[in-house]
Design an enzyme around this catalytic site. Sequence first.
Site, PDB file in Angstrom:
ATOM      1  N   ASP A 159       0.739  -1.304   0.135  1.00  0.00           N
ATOM      2  CA  ASP A 159       0.073   0.073  -0.126  1.00  0.00           C
ATOM      3  C   ASP A 159       0.818   1.132  -0.120  1.00  0.00           C
ATOM      4  O   ASP A 159       1.957   1.263   0.909  1.00  0.00           O
ATOM      5  CB  ASP A 159      -0.852  -0.182   1.156  1.00  0.00           C
ATOM      6  CG  ASP A 159      -1.753   1.041   1.482  1.00  0.00           C
ATOM      7  OD1 ASP A 159      -2.695   1.355   0.548  1.00  0.00           O
ATOM      8  OD2 ASP A 159      -1.562   2.062   2.461  1.00  0.00           O
ATOM      9  N   GLU A 164       1.050  -0.605  -5.382  1.00  0.00           N
ATOM     10  CA  GLU A 164       0.026   0.188  -5.425  1.00  0.00           C
ATOM     11  C   GLU A 164       0.694   1.655  -5.801  1.00  0.00           C
ATOM     12  O   GLU A 164       1.236   1.973  -4.808  1.00  0.00           O
ATOM     13  CB  GLU A 164      -0.781   0.267  -4.364  1.00  0.00           C
ATOM     14  CG  GLU A 164      -2.132   1.361  -4.427  1.00  0.00           C
ATOM     15  CD  GLU A 164      -2.555   2.182  -3.561  1.00  0.00           C
ATOM     16  OE1 GLU A 164      -1.533   2.085  -2.477  1.00  0.00           O
ATOM     17  OE2 GLU A 164      -3.505   2.854  -3.496  1.00  0.00           O
TER      18      GLU A 164
END
Lengths: 457, 457
Positions: free
Chosen positions: A179, A219
Amino acid sequence: MVQLIAYADRFGGSLRGLRDLLDGPLAGAFGGVHVLPFYPPFDGADAGFDPDDHLAVDPRLGTWDDVAALARGRDVVADLIVNHVSDRSAAFRDEPDMFLTFDRVFPDGATADDLLAITRPRPGLPFTRATAGGRQRLLWTTFTPHQVDLDVHHPTARAYLSRVLRRLAGCGVRMVRLDAVGYTVKTAGTSCFLTPETFAFVDDLAAEARGLGLRVLAEVHAHHRFAVEAAAHVDRVYDFVLAPLVLHTVFTGDAGPLRRWLAMRPANTVTVLDTHDGLGMVDAAGVLAPAQIEAVVERISANSGGTSVASRVPGGVYQVSCTSFDALGRDDRAYLLARLLHLFVPGVPQVYYVGLLAGRNAPFTGADAREINRRRYTAEEVDDALRQPVVATLLELVRLRSTHPAFAGEFALGDDPDGELLLAWRNGAATAELRVDPADRAWRATFTGAAGTLTYR
Amino acid sequence: MVQLIAYADRFGGSLRGLRDLLDGPLAGAFGGVHVLPFYPPFDGADAGFDPDDHLAVDPRLGTWDDVAALARGRDVVADLIVNHVSDRSAAFRDEPDMFLTFDRVFPDGATADDLLAITRPRPGLPFTRATAGGRQRLLWTTFTPHQVDLDVHHPTARAYLSRVLRRLAGCGVRMVRLDAVGYTVKTAGTSCFLTPETFAFVDDLAAEARGLGLRVLAEVHAHHRFAVEAAAHVDRVYDFVLAPLVLHTVFTGDAGPLRRWLAMRPANTVTVLDTHDGLGMVDAAGVLAPAQIEAVVERISANSGGTSVASRVPGGVYQVSCTSFDALGRDDRAYLLARLLHLFVPGVPQVYYVGLLAGRNAPFTGADAREINRRRYTAEEVDDALRQPVVATLLELVRLRSTHPAFAGEFALGDDPDGELLLAWRNGAATAELRVDPADRAWRATFTGAAGTLTYR
């Protein structure tokens, strides 16, 4: 096979409830599931991305055994929140030195130019004053003041990330989603975003993950050149460019930008039309012109009856919060065309639970705009949603994408740049073809195999 | 004479409506009025303290002629928002160089220690990135990202402040309130809060104001030593210590801290029990012990049925949002005692309109906590409120404070530190005395003059 993206609490109610849906009404459709953060608290200020304890499962959702059960027979994707830790966590209280401070990056001070160079999708600077470990610190806080960035080069921080990786691998998780990985390494005098120093850290972390049998998904919401560069360092990157291109194609009939992107995009992608975040517009810069991006944003707003919310940064729109079904004006055929384009483009398609259920926008309350597309479904509401014809058809198409042998073969893009758009998969005698007439958005999907031919139009 | 503090829109509905109240039901009570910001928009994000145009009157409230009419026969106090200007203002668009940037204070860069030294009642750093005048700037924003700090040493900024001063003086305003003046001058390596450089600027600005016939009131919410120091540079400072001390005295019967403060406080003050901001607790540090301040905060919460909101900063409570009447548990006698202490302490007493009307807390909506004590009154609601006995008595006491000749004389504090608290004014034969028995909070106020003796108890 296609993967689902879902919050366990909002779709199924718990890890077990999510599994029951995947094994029940959704059986055969999804080969994997990205379970959005299930660490305690799953319902914090950043909807799970600010855990107090990254090594635990929120007991309201279940246990590590439930994660392991979910991972049996399917690929579970779990978040490694690699950039930051909640300031309420034991880690922050007990080990304040593992967190990044201003002076660790700028021991001799920073100039205005140094600070202006830092990439951040917010107007202020990423620093928060706090007392920790008995002294005043200027913490590095890329996101909110309560999400304190790790100093990923500090041995304690690195060991903490290793513990989380081992815990996830030990429960059968197959892929970790890094993330906000672009922000993890800060180097004075740079943008502090996906610099060579960041890639060196990603390489090190990815090697460790692979050693544990985990694959790595990065990401990166930014200009697409960053995702292209990151693709060389990890197993998969998100293709966040695809969603605005699909919308542009369906809205305008102009398939040119989509064709160009298909020719330049990396091969190792996860594809999405929608996620728990907004529709990324910043990602499409350079593939769509600024005016084309603005037109997509305006069309989404018109299609959704003004219920979408565009989050702007200097230079344009960062993302648009809207369900994919509302973005397409709740037009079943337009929605299925968008999904077919999504499903036919090479990569691992992930379908967000609200999109799967053709969900509508939740009212914007003025808090986090992304909550517009994070509806909480009861079991009855899931049943009702699955009975919609558009959802039934979408689920058939997802099952075909997951099980039809053609998709294990070769992909080819039709080479008539001015005529019909043709996305074709062939594996021996098995074929799957999507033909779209850009001018009037007529489309036909044909799946041929041992069991005969299926056509959708 | 006593002064009123009021928003024109929330008390009277307009500048003319406010004047009608002062000339009508409130006649004879107030010798002046601090009209909270009436510049456009009066209802911005910071309730008037973020004007787009500091040289205009919001047309929904009236005109400069209405300000001038209000100023005839009474002292009008108006805000000079000296620290910042809205980023929506023409000033910011047209003259970006008059605003302060990081590099103007730190041309060679800032270290973590430099940045940690900056005083700010918020967790982050006071900097916002923005494009202005064709280039990226790191703006200095002490309050919100939309309130851009002036570079008060820039000739254009200084000329802008001079224009506002002349406009206010030209309409008969008698006193300018220097809003947030402690933050106006930033000097590298200092706290950037009321430093010697700040006082040099205040001296310069005050001299200009006095040359225009204006008096100068400084607003400083901080440890009381700052207000004591500021008192030497301006005509008046707020005594923000008084309110928590009065509450402590009424709540506990312990008048010791109030006696000590009366012996050390500056003479040239404006006294308040309540304002449009919260009850300042940070100001009482060093006069009340931390545990005593916490006890006041807790008692306010209990008295208000949990409807007050305490805003905390590292180290304690910054302010408490609560009406003064709710803070005193809606006990008429306790409230009148608190007001009598307020009115008898030397200085110019200012009474906030919600306190004058014994108003109750508005529900906290999660936005600005200070809105709890910023009720908007209709004309009927004002009439109803004025009919309450506690309000009628308070208005009589305010009239006495404004008109009784004793208050033009000498003040003396009774010298029995363990016994009765006595605040006495004497002007020839005219006397006004407040006697309070700290043990049981019994009190008696006696006003003696040519017309005889009035006693309240």
